[in-house]
Design a protein around this motif. Sequence first.
Motif, short mmCIF file in Angstrom:
data_model
loop_
_atom_site.label_atom_id
_atom_site.label_comp_id
_atom_site.label_asym_id
_atom_site.label_seq_id
_atom_site.Cartn_x
_atom_site.Cartn_y
_atom_site.Cartn_z
N PHE A 40 -2.04 13.59 -48.90
CA PHE A 40 -3.05 14.64 -48.86
C PHE A 40 -2.38 15.97 -48.57
CE2 PHE A 40 -5.10 10.68 -47.67
CZ PHE A 40 -6.27 10.68 -48.45
N TYR A 41 -2.40 16.88 -49.55
CA TYR A 41 -1.93 18.25 -49.34
C TYR A 41 -3.15 19.09 -49.05
CZ TYR A 41 2.64 17.01 -51.36
OH TYR A 41 3.86 16.44 -51.61
N ASP A 42 -3.38 19.38 -47.78
CA ASP A 42 -4.59 20.09 -47.37
C ASP A 42 -4.25 21.17 -46.33
OD1 ASP A 42 -6.58 18.74 -48.90
OD2 ASP A 42 -6.43 17.03 -47.54
N GLY A 43 -5.22 22.04 -46.07
CA GLY A 43 -5.05 23.08 -45.07
C GLY A 43 -5.56 22.61 -43.71
N TYR A 44 -4.66 22.64 -42.73
CA TYR A 44 -5.02 22.23 -41.37
C TYR A 44 -4.74 23.35 -40.36
CZ TYR A 44 -4.91 17.61 -43.59
OH TYR A 44 -5.13 16.54 -44.44
N GLU A 45 -4.67 24.58 -40.86
CA GLU A 45 -4.37 25.78 -40.07
C GLU A 45 -2.87 25.83 -39.74
OE1 GLU A 45 -6.84 26.19 -36.66
OE2 GLU A 45 -8.72 26.18 -37.81
N SER A 46 -2.32 27.04 -39.81
CA SER A 46 -0.90 27.23 -39.50
C SER A 46 -0.65 27.05 -38.01
CB SER A 46 -0.44 28.62 -39.95
OG SER A 46 -1.15 29.62 -39.27
N GLY A 47 0.53 26.58 -37.69
CA GLY A 47 0.90 26.40 -36.28
C GLY A 47 0.41 25.12 -35.66
N THR A 48 -0.26 24.27 -36.43
CA THR A 48 -0.74 23.00 -35.88
C THR A 48 0.31 21.90 -36.07
OG1 THR A 48 -1.95 22.64 -37.96
CG2 THR A 48 -3.19 23.53 -36.09
N PHE A 49 0.57 21.53 -37.34
CA PHE A 49 1.60 20.55 -37.63
C PHE A 49 2.05 20.75 -39.07
CE2 PHE A 49 -2.33 18.56 -39.00
CZ PHE A 49 -1.99 17.94 -40.20
N ASP A 50 3.22 20.19 -39.41
CA ASP A 50 3.72 20.23 -40.78
C ASP A 50 3.27 19.01 -41.55
OD1 ASP A 50 5.26 22.67 -41.03
OD2 ASP A 50 6.64 21.83 -39.55
N GLY A 51 3.55 17.85 -41.00
CA GLY A 51 3.16 16.60 -41.65
C GLY A 51 2.75 15.58 -40.61
N MET A 52 1.96 14.62 -41.02
CA MET A 52 1.49 13.60 -40.09
C MET A 52 1.28 12.29 -40.86
SD MET A 52 -1.92 13.62 -37.67
CE MET A 52 -1.49 15.23 -37.01
N THR A 53 1.82 11.21 -40.35
CA THR A 53 1.62 9.89 -40.94
C THR A 53 0.69 9.09 -40.05
OG1 THR A 53 3.81 9.91 -41.96
CG2 THR A 53 2.75 7.77 -41.73
N VAL A 54 -0.36 8.55 -40.66
CA VAL A 54 -1.40 7.83 -39.91
C VAL A 54 -1.56 6.43 -40.50
CG1 VAL A 54 -3.85 7.82 -39.26
CG2 VAL A 54 -2.61 9.99 -39.41
N TYR A 55 -1.70 5.45 -39.62
CA TYR A 55 -1.97 4.08 -40.06
C TYR A 55 -3.41 3.74 -39.68
CZ TYR A 55 -1.49 -0.99 -40.59
OH TYR A 55 -1.65 -2.30 -40.97
N LEU A 56 -4.22 3.45 -40.72
CA LEU A 56 -5.63 3.21 -40.49
C LEU A 56 -6.13 2.17 -41.48
CD1 LEU A 56 -8.16 4.21 -38.87
CD2 LEU A 56 -8.53 5.84 -40.75
#
Length: 265
Positions: A40-56
Amino acid sequence: MINNTPLSHIKELAEYIALKYNEKLTPVDKIAEDEGLKLFYDGYESGTFDGMTVYLNRKFYVHLNVDSGNKKDSTRGRFTLAHELGHYFIDAHRVGLQKGILVPHSSYTNKKQFDAIEREADYFASCLLMPESRFQSDVFRKKFSFDLIQYLSKQYNVSITACAFRFAEIGNHPIMIVYAENGFVKWKLESDDFPYKWLINDKKVPINTVMGEYFAKVNQGSVNKSEKVWAMDWFNYVKDSDINTSFNEHCIPYKNKALSIIWES
């Protein structure tokens, strides 16, 4: 608790994956797709995180924050995705995500382990995007200059900083990389065979250097091009017999920040 993974194992794993895809630019999006990862290439606001891997629900999802510059096929986006692939491919990281031990953000109690895990994922990304055999073939018998770093960064679609890091590790000429903010050194990294290990002022950028002149707002016309500097102006423990030893410095400034690459003439 997640056990550290030897860097030699990470390198072997990352480069095996990269070379399996016979492409100059490691196809990180295709690797993710082939592994069934949801991107998912989405906007999560600058300064929050670059990338995140989630297991769900027994599936892995990777989120790339375009608000922080992580656009598809950009140098930053490619490195961030390669980093997240590290969390997926490195066994200890993947199991940690599946068991809920590895969390996206550090806390005070787990910061040391979190930082170690992030360094492992960064190393995986570097090896995945710039496999040693390809990288060394590209520098074979080439004389070092900043132009070579620029050339390699374009060849592998990585940032100057990421390319310089990789060159310091496996390149054909010893270099030192210094990063500073507001005139103070935040970190440095040098090749194992670089002749000096210590900066003359430890934390404060020496004034008689290209970077020092940038922060002092002196002779800024020399910034962003390679200039001659002297060993005694940058380094500590310079022998009397080496006071006339010269180096080249290429400083890349950005507002209150600067990165210099230093190499012997």
